[in-house]
Design a protein around this motif. Structure first.
Motif: not given
Length: 116
Positions: A30-31, A35, A37, A73-75, A90-92, A99-100
């Motif tokens: 969890e970042t 959120w 990662e 819904d990730g990056e 990274g994703f919710p 996101p951070p």
């Protein structure tokens, strides 16, 4: 399914670095609040597969991973260094999570190393 596809790619392209051993690492952390990662890293170097056994890539795995990231819904980002390749997503954890904050430019530069 995303982790399975990412692991398949890591195994397919893992290499033995000079003076080292082949490794794959997987982490989920969890970042920021709600959120997460996911990170997969594999070493690069001398291929483990015999060149006659190597399987050429079609790009389907990369497209599947992009589709799975979109569903979450990730990056996703990748980082390639001289001795490693990293896939980071990274994703919710819950809908609407934020996101951070983006890392400072000097932090990004420390992580980025030209590919060999």
């Amino acid at each position: 399914m995303l982790v399975s596809e990412a692991m398949t790619n890591a195994v397919k392209y893992i290499g033995v670095p000079d003076g080292g051993r082949p490794e794959i690492s997987v982490s989920l952390r969890e970042t920021a609040k709600n959120w997460l990662e996911l990170e997969l890293t594999n070493t690069k170097g001398q291929p483990l597969l015999d060149p006659a056994e190597e399987i050429g890539g079609t790009g389907i795995g990369t497209r599947l991973m992009a589709a799975f990231a979109t569903q979450l819904d990730g990056e996703a980002v990748t980082h390639e260094k001289e001795h490693s390749f990293t896939y980071r997503l990274g994703f919710p954890a819950v809908a609407g999570a934020v996101p951070p904050a983006a890392p400072m430019p000097e932090q990004e530069q420390d992580e980025a190393e030209p590919a060999a």
